[in-house]
Design a protein around this motif. Structure first.
Motif, PDB file in Angstrom:
ATOM      1  N   ALA A 117     -13.361  -6.775  21.944  1.00 48.26           N
ATOM      2  CA  ALA A 117     -13.058  -8.185  22.182  1.00 48.26           C
ATOM      3  C   ALA A 117     -13.990  -8.707  23.274  1.00 48.26           C
ATOM      4  CB  ALA A 117     -11.585  -8.340  22.547  1.00 48.26           C
ATOM      5  N   ASN A 118     -13.522  -8.679  24.497  1.00 44.51           N
ATOM      6  CA  ASN A 118     -14.380  -9.154  25.601  1.00 44.51           C
ATOM      7  C   ASN A 118     -15.161  -8.026  26.261  1.00 44.51           C
ATOM      8  OD1 ASN A 118     -13.724 -12.119  25.789  1.00 44.51           O
ATOM      9  ND2 ASN A 118     -11.696 -11.199  25.734  1.00 44.51           N
ATOM     10  N   GLY A 119     -14.889  -6.807  25.844  1.00 42.28           N
ATOM     11  CA  GLY A 119     -15.722  -5.690  26.283  1.00 42.28           C
ATOM     12  C   GLY A 119     -15.365  -5.111  27.648  1.00 42.28           C
ATOM     13  N   GLN A 120     -14.227  -5.503  28.174  1.00 37.41           N
ATOM     14  CA  GLN A 120     -13.883  -4.990  29.503  1.00 37.41           C
ATOM     15  C   GLN A 120     -13.511  -3.506  29.444  1.00 37.41           C
ATOM     16  OE1 GLN A 120     -14.438  -7.018  32.318  1.00 37.41           O
ATOM     17  NE2 GLN A 120     -15.435  -7.969  30.566  1.00 37.41           N
ATOM     18  N   ALA A 121     -12.882  -3.099  28.368  1.00 39.50           N
ATOM     19  CA  ALA A 121     -12.566  -1.677  28.199  1.00 39.50           C
ATOM     20  C   ALA A 121     -13.867  -0.866  28.128  1.00 39.50           C
ATOM     21  CB  ALA A 121     -11.745  -1.472  26.928  1.00 39.50           C
ATOM     22  N   PHE A 122     -14.838  -1.400  27.406  1.00 40.17           N
ATOM     23  CA  PHE A 122     -16.157  -0.762  27.311  1.00 40.17           C
ATOM     24  C   PHE A 122     -16.788  -0.635  28.701  1.00 40.17           C
ATOM     25  CE2 PHE A 122     -20.695  -1.885  27.311  1.00 40.17           C
ATOM     26  CZ  PHE A 122     -21.215  -0.706  26.807  1.00 40.17           C
ATOM     27  N   GLU A 123     -16.720  -1.703  29.488  1.00 37.67           N
ATOM     28  CA  GLU A 123     -17.295  -1.656  30.844  1.00 37.67           C
ATOM     29  C   GLU A 123     -16.599  -0.583  31.679  1.00 37.67           C
ATOM     30  OE1 GLU A 123     -19.824  -3.784  32.689  1.00 37.67           O
ATOM     31  OE2 GLU A 123     -20.392  -3.445  30.617  1.00 37.67           O
ATOM     32  N   GLY A 124     -15.292  -0.481  31.520  1.00 39.36           N
ATOM     33  CA  GLY A 124     -14.541   0.556  32.244  1.00 39.36           C
ATOM     34  C   GLY A 124     -15.028   1.946  31.881  1.00 39.36           C
ATOM     35  N   ILE A 125     -15.262   2.164  30.591  1.00 36.69           N
ATOM     36  CA  ILE A 125     -15.777   3.475  30.153  1.00 36.69           C
ATOM     37  C   ILE A 125     -17.161   3.721  30.764  1.00 36.69           C
ATOM     38  CG2 ILE A 125     -16.712   4.684  28.111  1.00 36.69           C
ATOM     39  CD1 ILE A 125     -13.687   4.959  28.358  1.00 36.69           C
ATOM     40  N   CYS A 126     -17.990   2.686  30.790  1.00 35.83           N
ATOM     41  CA  CYS A 126     -19.327   2.850  31.390  1.00 35.83           C
ATOM     42  C   CYS A 126     -19.213   3.284  32.851  1.00 35.83           C
ATOM     43  CB  CYS A 126     -20.120   1.540  31.306  1.00 35.83           C
ATOM     44  SG  CYS A 126     -20.617   1.144  29.631  1.00 35.83           S
ATOM     45  N   HIS A 127     -18.265   2.710  33.584  1.00 33.07           N
ATOM     46  CA  HIS A 127     -18.093   3.110  34.993  1.00 33.07           C
ATOM     47  C   HIS A 127     -17.679   4.572  35.101  1.00 33.07           C
ATOM     48  CE1 HIS A 127     -17.368  -1.372  36.036  1.00 33.07           C
ATOM     49  NE2 HIS A 127     -18.636  -1.052  36.097  1.00 33.07           N
ATOM     50  N   LEU A 128     -16.772   4.995  34.204  1.00 24.52           N
ATOM     51  CA  LEU A 128     -16.346   6.403  34.245  1.00 24.52           C
ATOM     52  C   LEU A 128     -17.522   7.334  33.927  1.00 24.52           C
ATOM     53  CD1 LEU A 128     -12.815   6.306  32.539  1.00 24.52           C
ATOM     54  CD2 LEU A 128     -13.344   6.386  34.974  1.00 24.52           C
ATOM     55  N   LEU A 129     -18.341   6.939  32.962  1.00 26.53           N
ATOM     56  CA  LEU A 129     -19.511   7.772  32.619  1.00 26.53           C
ATOM     57  C   LEU A 129     -20.474   7.837  33.805  1.00 26.53           C
ATOM     58  CD1 LEU A 129     -20.409   6.885  28.905  1.00 26.53           C
ATOM     59  CD2 LEU A 129     -18.757   8.487  29.782  1.00 26.53           C
ATOM     60  N   GLU A 130     -20.687   6.691  34.448  1.00 26.44           N
ATOM     61  CA  GLU A 130     -21.592   6.681  35.619  1.00 26.44           C
ATOM     62  C   GLU A 130     -21.069   7.618  36.696  1.00 26.44           C
ATOM     63  OE1 GLU A 130     -21.730   2.496  36.505  1.00 26.44           O
ATOM     64  OE2 GLU A 130     -22.903   2.128  34.677  1.00 26.44           O
ATOM     65  N   LYS A 131     -19.742   7.588  36.922  1.00 29.40           N
ATOM     66  CA  LYS A 131     -19.165   8.422  37.984  1.00 29.40           C
ATOM     67  C   LYS A 131     -19.259   9.912  37.673  1.00 29.40           C
ATOM     68  CE  LYS A 131     -16.061   4.968  39.896  1.00 29.40           C
ATOM     69  NZ  LYS A 131     -14.710   4.605  40.318  1.00 29.40           N
ATOM     70  N   THR A 132     -19.347  10.262  36.393  1.00 32.93           N
ATOM     71  CA  THR A 132     -19.467  11.685  36.039  1.00 32.93           C
ATOM     72  C   THR A 132     -20.918  12.066  35.756  1.00 32.93           C
ATOM     73  OG1 THR A 132     -19.047  11.185  33.704  1.00 32.93           O
ATOM     74  CG2 THR A 132     -17.140  11.828  35.036  1.00 32.93           C
ATOM     75  N   GLY A 133     -21.819  11.110  35.835  1.00 30.55           N
ATOM     76  CA  GLY A 133     -23.243  11.400  35.614  1.00 30.55           C
ATOM     77  C   GLY A 133     -23.615  11.584  34.160  1.00 30.55           C
ATOM     78  N   SER A 134     -22.716  11.250  33.244  1.00 32.87           N
ATOM     79  CA  SER A 134     -23.030  11.440  31.823  1.00 32.87           C
ATOM     80  C   SER A 134     -23.660  10.174  31.244  1.00 32.87           C
ATOM     81  CB  SER A 134     -21.786  11.852  31.042  1.00 32.87           C
ATOM     82  OG  SER A 134     -20.727  10.993  31.338  1.00 32.87           O
ATOM     83  N   ASN A 135     -24.266  10.337  30.071  1.00 35.76           N
ATOM     84  CA  ASN A 135     -25.030   9.245  29.473  1.00 35.76           C
ATOM     85  C   ASN A 135     -24.259   8.613  28.316  1.00 35.76           C
ATOM     86  OD1 ASN A 135     -27.577   7.753  29.087  1.00 35.76           O
ATOM     87  ND2 ASN A 135     -27.580   8.810  27.106  1.00 35.76           N
ATOM     88  N   LEU A 136     -24.342   7.288  28.204  1.00 32.44           N
ATOM     89  CA  LEU A 136     -23.764   6.594  27.050  1.00 32.44           C
ATOM     90  C   LEU A 136     -24.783   6.639  25.911  1.00 32.44           C
ATOM     91  CD1 LEU A 136     -21.448   4.783  25.893  1.00 32.44           C
ATOM     92  CD2 LEU A 136     -22.789   2.816  26.692  1.00 32.44           C
ATOM     93  N   GLY A 137     -24.433   7.343  24.829  1.00 32.58           N
ATOM     94  CA  GLY A 137     -25.389   7.531  23.733  1.00 32.58           C
ATOM     95  C   GLY A 137     -25.190   6.570  22.584  1.00 32.58           C
ATOM     96  N   GLY A 138     -24.051   5.858  22.552  1.00 34.90           N
ATOM     97  CA  GLY A 138     -23.807   4.922  21.465  1.00 34.90           C
ATOM     98  C   GLY A 138     -22.393   4.380  21.529  1.00 34.90           C
ATOM     99  N   VAL A 139     -22.167   3.324  20.729  1.00 32.98           N
ATOM    100  CA  VAL A 139     -20.849   2.682  20.682  1.00 32.98           C
ATOM    101  C   VAL A 139     -20.513   2.418  19.215  1.00 32.98           C
ATOM    102  CG1 VAL A 139     -19.513   0.641  21.351  1.00 32.98           C
ATOM    103  CG2 VAL A 139     -21.190   1.598  22.946  1.00 32.98           C
ATOM    104  N   GLY A 140     -19.321   2.826  18.804  1.00 30.74           N
ATOM    105  CA  GLY A 140     -18.855   2.577  17.438  1.00 30.74           C
ATOM    106  C   GLY A 140     -17.525   1.831  17.487  1.00 30.74           C
ATOM    107  N   ILE A 141     -17.470   0.702  16.792  1.00 33.27           N
ATOM    108  CA  ILE A 141     -16.290  -0.164  16.844  1.00 33.27           C
ATOM    109  C   ILE A 141     -15.774  -0.375  15.425  1.00 33.27           C
ATOM    110  CG2 ILE A 141     -15.505  -2.512  17.382  1.00 33.27           C
ATOM    111  CD1 ILE A 141     -16.180  -0.837  19.910  1.00 33.27           C
ATOM    112  N   CYS A 142     -14.471  -0.222  15.230  1.00 28.17           N
ATOM    113  CA  CYS A 142     -13.919  -0.449  13.886  1.00 28.17           C
ATOM    114  C   CYS A 142     -13.964  -1.937  13.534  1.00 28.17           C
ATOM    115  CB  CYS A 142     -12.473   0.049  13.822  1.00 28.17           C
ATOM    116  SG  CYS A 142     -12.295   1.808  14.132  1.00 28.17           S
TER     117      CYS A 142
END
Ligand code: G4P
Length: 208
Positions: free
Chosen positions: A139-164
């Motif tokens: 929708a507005n992508g705030q959940a996605f942004e939250g996931i990005c923050h968690l990935l940044e904090k663990t040092g992992s990379n976002l490799g893609g996004v799949g949305i139903c």
């Protein structure tokens, strides 16, 4: 409408489109009810097809883990992880007492007009992980942004996004694309009323 030349693709999954037309209900111009088959009662065959579609879309992206958020994303994320043959992790909205080293972020949901906390165990992701985020709606992508923050904090990379189900008039798709990661949307809605859903045509969406 999304401009051309960006890494977004609509797969136009006819199974899902037809099911939404048959069993979905437009509750308001921005909210579609799909809890009879997608995010409450689950049609497991449909979910398996969704997992196959995402696995096919991302099989060349060297994904090492799939991540989602409880609860609506769990089913499609799990079938996707199964078909990619990688582990899956879901971010929790409350810290369980068993979590020893949690990583947190706060998310504001415009859809629900609330703030909530997302957390994962730090050890669930590492710097070696290339992570695919799967969710039921964008929708507005705030959940996605939250996931990005968690990935940044663990040092992992976002490799893609799949949305139903994407809703192309809301801000989420632009937000994902601004991160310059591949985005696959299985069906994308341009606008909706209780009488009619207008779909984005896949041809309207360019890739790379
Ligand atoms: P946001 O920026 O508005 O918060 O959008 P986001 O994409 O983060 O979605 C927020 C929540 O609202 C998500 O659920 C998402 O699945 C749900 N949502 C968004 N649009 C729709 C819609 O049209 N129909 C339905 N049924 N849900 C929608 P969540 O907070 O992660 O919780 P859960 O419901 O999965 O447990």
């Amino acid at each position: 409408m999304i401009s051309t030349g960006r890494k977004v693709r609509v797969k136009q999954m006819n199974f899902l489109k037809e099911r939404i037309e048959k069993d979905g209900k437009v509750l308001s111009p921005s909210v579609l009810k799909v809890d009879g088959f997608l995010n409450h009662s689950i049609d497991v065959q449909l979910m398996d097809e969704i997992g196959k579609a995402f696995a096919e879309a991302f099989h060349q992206n060297n994904i090492t883990k799939v991540i989602t958020i409880e609860s609506g994303g769990i089913a499609p994320a799990m079938t996707t992880a199964f078909h990619l043959n990688v582990p899956m992790v879901f971010a929790k909205k409350a810290k369980p007492s068993t979590m020893s080293d949690p990583v947190y972020t706060t998310v504001h949901s415009f859809t629900k007009n609330t703030d909530y906390t997302l957390c994962i165990e730090r050890s669930a992701l590492s710097e070696d992980d290339n992570v695919l985020f799967i969710d039921d709606f964008l929708a507005n992508g705030q959940a996605f942004e939250g996931i990005c923050h968690l990935l940044e904090k663990t040092g992992s990379n976002l490799g893609g996004v799949g949305i139903c189900i994407g809703k192309s008039w809301q801000k989420g798709q632009e937000l994902v694309m601004s991160r310059n990661v591949p985005l696959w949307i299985l069906v994308s809605i341009q606008k909706m009323t209780p009488e009619e859903i207008v779909w984005d045509e896949p041809s309207a969406w360019a890739c790379e």
